[in-house]
Design an enzyme around this catalytic site. Structure first.
Site, mmCIF file in Angstrom:
data_model
loop_
_atom_site.group_PDB
_atom_site.id
_atom_site.type_symbol
_atom_site.label_atom_id
_atom_site.label_comp_id
_atom_site.label_asym_id
_atom_site.label_seq_id
_atom_site.Cartn_x
_atom_site.Cartn_y
_atom_site.Cartn_z
ATOM 1 N NE ARG A 125 -11.260 -9.902 -1.112
ATOM 2 C CZ ARG A 125 -11.677 -8.942 -1.945
ATOM 3 N NH1 ARG A 125 -12.123 -9.266 -3.135
ATOM 4 N NH2 ARG A 125 -11.632 -7.687 -1.584
ATOM 5 C CE LYS A 143 -3.719 -1.897 2.966
ATOM 6 N NZ LYS A 143 -4.900 -1.676 2.131
#
Length: 461
Positions: free
Chosen positions: A314, A240
């Site tokens: 997820r 990120k």
């Protein structure tokens, strides 16, 4: 200051709650001195305003708190709490003006002004304490407030002190407090017990990945809560940018919220069999980080192509959900700070949820305003299933194109829940970006009170 109501006190300062259109009538019913004082101070009863009415000896004989107009109150919640930080330290009681229907919400809001995150510096919460209004369930509201404080503390704590080991310790503390059992699978034991994706996401960190499993209760319908416990998310090899990494201590907000919900369920001694599963990992960067292009085989046997290591939540949830689904609980809930797409869709204040069960959705919609805990249904839009099927593997963890990101993430998770009759997924933010009444900037609960209130209808309690 403890987050609880003050004991009844004959000397508690009376509070009169007024809307702008009530000020003149209230003042006219008072002595000339009081009426002159209210007029001289220009008290207009806006939200957040207050005015102490002095007695003859100069102490406060009463306090007026502005409640604003109905239109103003619709723009937020906990309107009464907006004025509490400005009140002098002391004990207060509601004497008049607060509608019966608002008593519980406003009392909870007042309680929550007693929260401050003071682990690293001395920070004072509001010092004005409230005597519980007549007719409310004070014990229940104090449980709500204690659970919310637990959620906030967990999210606000940085990853230096809230890694997977510390999150396990927090879960153990909760289990001990309420007599629950806890089992934790750590490190390479995850592979031996068939949790390969939890291991893959967390293996690069010094603090070993783990699956936390709490059980409580032995009678009634079964409820399983699964919370994303990514204690810090660098994005992995798809690193990120710094601006996106700044708040990643909150990426275990799903775990914090399910622990807060579990706190309320156990403290209220609800007649259910509760299970809490938390995959706790740090998505770190190292030579053994999982890579873009890797294909992982999940606990369920479905293969997953990794097209972005920053879509890791997820993956860990999928193994935990598959494990939960093997028991076929009566109701299964996942909570996660999962996608930026959800924030784009509904902003930071709403907790979007997905379910195929209209009765569950209606129960949550009914409970949310009653509990001052807003949620909003988004669709499990089955035609988008093709977007999560890359061709080379069964599933794609990060479909390209930038469309429907929250929905495709939810559809991904749904693939791991087949046997359970009722499932709901919450894609929460877990963070209040600016100070608001009863909700300071920082970690926040989103959804637990609404879920708690909906459980009797969903589970037939």
């Amino acid at each position: 200051m403890p987050i609880e109501f003050a004991l009844p006190d004959a000397d508690a300062c009376p509070v009169h709650v007024l809307s702008p259109d009530q000020v003149d009538a209230w003042a006219d019913s008072q002595s000339d001195r009081v009426r002159a004082w209210v007029t001289a101070n220009g008290f207009s009863a806006g939200i957040g305003s207050s005015l102490a009415i002095p007695s003859e000896d100069g102490t406060a004989a009463a306090v007026l708190i502005g409640y604003g107009t109905k239109a103003q109150r619709r723009r937020g919640r906990f309107a009464l709490a907006a004025a509490v930080p400005g009140l002098p330290a002391g004990t207060y009681r509601i004497a008049s003006g607060l509608p019966d229907a608002a008593q519980a919400e406003e009392a909870l809001g007042w309680l929550l002004t007693g929260y401050a995150f003071a682990r690293y510096r001395d920070r004072k919460p509001a010092q004005a304490r409230l005597v519980a209004p007549d007719g409310i369930d004070a014990d229940r509201l104090q449980i709500y407030a204690a659970a919310e404080a637990r959620i906030r503390d967990l999210i606000n704590t940085p990853a230096s002190d809230m890694g997977p080991t510390a999150l396990e310790e927090a879960a153990r503390s909760l289990a001990t407090e309420f007599g629950a059992t806890i089992c934790v699978t750590v490190g390479k034991a995850l592979l031996a017990q068939n949790f390969p994706m939890i291991h893959a996401v967390g293996r690069a960190a010094d603090d070993d990945p783990r699956l936390i499993d709490i059980r409580w209760g032995d009678t009634g319908p079964s409820l399983t809560l699964v919370g994303k416990g990514v204690c810090f998310d660098t994005g992995g090899l798809n690193l990120k940018p710094g601006s996106s990494m700044a708040l990643m201590k909150k990426d275990m907000g799903g775990a914090a919220n399910v622990l807060g919900l579990a706190h309320m369920i156990m403290a209220l001694n609800l007649p259910i069999r509760l299970r809490v599963l938390i995959p706790a990992v740090e998505n770190a960067v190292s030579g053994n980080s999982f890579r873009p292009g890797d294909i992982l085989t999940s606990r369920k046997g479905l293969t997953v192509e990794i097209n972005n290591t920053d879509a890791e939540g997820r993956l860990v949830l999928a193994d935990a959900l598959a494990h939960a689904d093997e028991e076929m609980p009566d109701f299964l809930i996942s909570m996660a700070t999962l996608t930026g797409a959800a924030r784009v869709a509904v902003g930071p204040d709403l907790a979007p949820f997905f379910t195929d069960d209209d009765d569950v959705a209606q129960a949550l919609a009914d409970s949310a305003p009653r509990m001052a805990d807003p949620v909003w249904r988004l669709p499990f839009h089955t035609p988008y299933e093709a977007m999560i099927e890359p061709g080379i593997a069964d599933l794609d963890n990060a479909p390209g194109g930038g469309m429907a990101g929250s929905i495709t993430a939810a559809l991904f998770l749904r693939r791991f829940v087949e046997a359970t009759p009722r499932y709901a997924h919450f894609d929460i933010y877990g963070w209040n970006p600016s100070n608001a009444p009863a909700r300071p900037k920082g970690g926040v609960g989103q959804g637990p009170r609404a879920i708690l209130d909906a459980l009797p209808q969903v589970l037939g309690l």
